[in-house]
Write an enzyme that holds these catalytic residues in place. Structure first.
Site, mmCIF file in Angstrom:
data_model
loop_
_atom_site.group_PDB
_atom_site.id
_atom_site.type_symbol
_atom_site.label_atom_id
_atom_site.label_comp_id
_atom_site.label_asym_id
_atom_site.label_seq_id
_atom_site.Cartn_x
_atom_site.Cartn_y
_atom_site.Cartn_z
ATOM 1 N N LEU A 12 19.331 -6.058 5.645
ATOM 2 C CA LEU A 12 19.021 -4.928 6.503
ATOM 3 C C LEU A 12 19.313 -3.640 5.798
ATOM 4 O O LEU A 12 19.901 -2.602 6.294
ATOM 5 C CB LEU A 12 19.759 -4.877 7.845
ATOM 6 C CG LEU A 12 19.291 -5.940 8.793
ATOM 7 C CD1 LEU A 12 20.213 -6.252 9.937
ATOM 8 C CD2 LEU A 12 17.834 -5.705 9.287
ATOM 9 N N VAL A 15 14.974 -1.332 2.693
ATOM 10 C CA VAL A 15 13.926 -2.084 2.920
ATOM 11 C C VAL A 15 13.754 -2.828 4.194
ATOM 12 O O VAL A 15 12.744 -2.798 4.834
ATOM 13 C CB VAL A 15 13.294 -2.859 1.793
ATOM 14 C CG1 VAL A 15 11.902 -3.524 1.840
ATOM 15 C CG2 VAL A 15 13.273 -1.852 0.367
ATOM 16 N N ARG A 46 25.230 -8.339 5.592
ATOM 17 C CA ARG A 46 26.472 -8.487 5.377
ATOM 18 C C ARG A 46 27.277 -7.963 6.657
ATOM 19 O O ARG A 46 28.518 -8.510 6.856
ATOM 20 C CB ARG A 46 27.000 -7.918 4.214
ATOM 21 C CG ARG A 46 26.575 -8.363 2.808
ATOM 22 C CD ARG A 46 26.864 -7.628 1.612
ATOM 23 N NE ARG A 46 26.303 -8.036 0.395
ATOM 24 C CZ ARG A 46 26.284 -7.489 -0.558
ATOM 25 N NH1 ARG A 46 26.717 -6.422 -0.890
ATOM 26 N NH2 ARG A 46 25.784 -8.028 -1.683
ATOM 27 N N GLY A 189 19.623 10.065 -5.968
ATOM 28 C CA GLY A 189 19.175 8.735 -5.522
ATOM 29 C C GLY A 189 18.358 8.063 -6.212
ATOM 30 O O GLY A 189 17.877 6.804 -5.625
ATOM 31 N N GLU A 192 20.520 4.263 -9.926
ATOM 32 C CA GLU A 192 22.036 3.654 -9.439
ATOM 33 C C GLU A 192 23.122 4.072 -10.128
ATOM 34 O O GLU A 192 22.990 4.830 -11.186
ATOM 35 C CB GLU A 192 21.808 1.996 -9.594
ATOM 36 C CG GLU A 192 20.789 1.406 -9.081
ATOM 37 C CD GLU A 192 20.723 1.358 -7.388
ATOM 38 O OE1 GLU A 192 22.075 1.556 -6.927
ATOM 39 O OE2 GLU A 192 19.730 1.235 -6.642
ATOM 40 N N ASP A 203 14.360 -4.396 -15.188
ATOM 41 C CA ASP A 203 13.695 -4.253 -13.808
ATOM 42 C C ASP A 203 12.225 -4.196 -14.228
ATOM 43 O O ASP A 203 11.365 -5.110 -13.629
ATOM 44 C CB ASP A 203 13.913 -3.010 -13.208
ATOM 45 C CG ASP A 203 13.087 -2.741 -11.966
ATOM 46 O OD1 ASP A 203 13.326 -3.526 -10.811
ATOM 47 O OD2 ASP A 203 12.011 -2.074 -12.245
ATOM 48 N N LYS A 207 9.041 -7.312 -13.391
ATOM 49 C CA LYS A 207 7.699 -7.040 -12.868
ATOM 50 C C LYS A 207 6.689 -7.598 -13.744
ATOM 51 O O LYS A 207 5.648 -7.968 -13.352
ATOM 52 C CB LYS A 207 7.818 -5.461 -12.643
ATOM 53 C CG LYS A 207 8.690 -5.213 -11.508
ATOM 54 C CD LYS A 207 8.980 -3.559 -11.423
ATOM 55 C CE LYS A 207 9.824 -3.147 -10.463
ATOM 56 N NZ LYS A 207 9.901 -1.863 -10.472
ATOM 57 N N GLY A 304 11.262 2.806 -2.560
ATOM 58 C CA GLY A 304 11.672 3.612 -1.195
ATOM 59 C C GLY A 304 11.271 2.632 0.120
ATOM 60 O O GLY A 304 10.439 1.430 0.023
#
Length: 430
Positions: A12, A15, A46, A189, A192, A203, A207, A304
């Site tokens: 949660l 996304v 969590r 933001g 990271e 990353d 992909k 996002g």
């Protein structure tokens, strides 16, 4: 009334909360398009008490994420936990073993375990869908799986990491160095606290390995991706590229041929005539080249809560309609096991930046190393000495084997004239 498609949602964060907000906001439209309602029935995360700006009291709360796989009312498990191993892959394995459909945004898990999970999904006659794992809300996976399905795809490449693209396009616009822009990206933001996963290219490599498998019908081969990031790019490199008519972007690029599967994430100089040169900010863009359809460009927000949630719910709509097939567009056992292609045999032009001491004979030493390695120099620019006495030398080579450039740089690395590591960037053909 048609029975709803019921969702058990793991994770949660940004996304996961976005998925719930999207289903709440567009629920009627989604039900009409899906042919039945889509509703969340259970969630796991969590911290149950965290304020996420959504009402989760209407859902069953499950403390053990793995138990979502066996929730009695769930048709689909949505995995938004993240991570290549641990709870995420354990949940997906359990869900497929229980015959549940799975939707995930987890590119690391798909890159490392996609073939195993695809076989499990096919054995269970269940969906394994991961549109959100690549380029956020951009429907590039659907485009390759379905829109380009009749084509032999000859090459797929693109800007796959929004953090890197934000940094590079900001350096380009403002003439500032990498460290300054990275710090700003962290404040905003876009990056990271530990940005290494993004700026070192990992990353984007996750992909790329997914896109390559879909594009070429090959087994996922993340371990064969050659990876180089952007942390050593200077403002001076950006300026030199601009003077030459290029922009610098981190590209993931893959092609398949008789000598194997080539996959690489590396900074490139992109000609201003190419559409990727004009992709700025945190936008993602992917180009696929098919033998009948020609060049396809997929572009949009790569991350996002809204864009990624949109991709997750699009996968859920497909499942609600009963529209799903093998995860990689063909049965897992039909995917080819391609060897990794030898990058040294590839022919291309290159940009090489060297920082050297300001003394007589340095340019001759560089030229000799290039000559001995068989590299033909198209242009060589030497800038004025910096306050510390170092000089920036920028070289553009004629087209030739990459092995020759690598050999020349290896010879120069032992030179007393060299200050720091050379920067080598490939030049994308138009």
């Amino acid at each position: 009334m048609t029975e709803p498609l019921r969702i058990a949602l793991a994770g949660l964060g940004t996304v996961g909360a976005g998925v719930i907000r999207l289903l709440d906001t567009n629920g009627d439209l989604i039900a009409r398009r899906a042919g039945r309602p889509i509703e969340v029935v259970a969630v796991s995360a969590r911290d149950r008490t965290k304020d996420r700006g959504i009402d989760i009291s209407r859902f069953d709360w499950v403390d053990d994420t793995a138990e979502l796989a066996r929730h009695p009312r769930a048709d689909v498990v949505v995995e938004l936990v993240g991570g290549s191993d641990g709870p995420a892959v354990a949940l997906v394995r359990a869900a497929l073993a229980a015959g549940r459909h799975v939707v995930t945004a987890n590119k690391a898990m798909i890159a490392h375990h996609g073939l195993e999970l695809a076989r499990a999904a096919e054995a269970a006659n269940a969906a394994l869908k991961f549109e959100a794992a690549v380029a956020g809300g951009v429907p590039v996976i659907k485009g390759l799986r379905e829109g380009a399905a009749a084509n032999v795809v000859t090459r797929v490449y693109g800007i796959l990491n929004g953090t890197c693209n934000f940094i590079l396009s900001k350096m380009e616009a403002e003439g500032r160095d990498f460290a300054d822009i990275l710090a700003e990206a962290q404040r905003l933001g876009f990056a990271e606290a530990d940005p290494s996963f993004d700026i070192d290219g990992v990353d984007a490599a996750h992909k790329l390995s997914i896109l390559a498998s879909l594009a070429f019908g090959t087994e996922p081969a993340f371990d064969d991706v050659a990876i180089s990031g952007v942390r050593h790019i200077l403002a001076a490199d950006i300026a030199e590229a601009a003077a030459l008519g290029y922009r610098v972007r981190l590209l993931g690029l893959a092609d398949a041929g008789p000598h194997g599967l080539f996959q690489r994430v590396h900074p490139h100089l992109i000609p201003l005539s190419h559409p990727l040169a004009h992709v700025t900010g945190s936008t993602n863009a992917v180009v696929a080249e098919g033998n009948f359809v020609g060049r396809l460009l997929f572009q949009g927000a790569g991350a996002g809560d809204g864009p990624t949630a949109s991709a997750v719910v699009a996968d859920l709509i497909d499942i609600a309609r009963g529209e799903f097939g093998p995860p990689y567009a063909m049965p897992a056992d039909a995917l080819a096991a391609q060897p990794a292609a030898d990058a040294g045999e590839r022919r291309a032009r290159a940009y090489v930046r060297l920082t050297v001491t300001d003394k007589v004979g340095v340019l001759a030493e560089i030229a000799a190393a290039m000559r001995d390695a068989g590299v033909s120099i198209e242009s060589l620019i030497q800038r004025a000495a910096a306050p510390d006495g170092s000089v920036l030398v920028a070289i553009v080579t004629h087209e030739g084997p990459e092995r020759s450039v690598a050999h020349a740089l290896e010879k120069l690395r032992g030179s007393q004239s060299l200050v720091g590591e050379p920067m080598w960037m490939h030049i994308l053909d138009d």
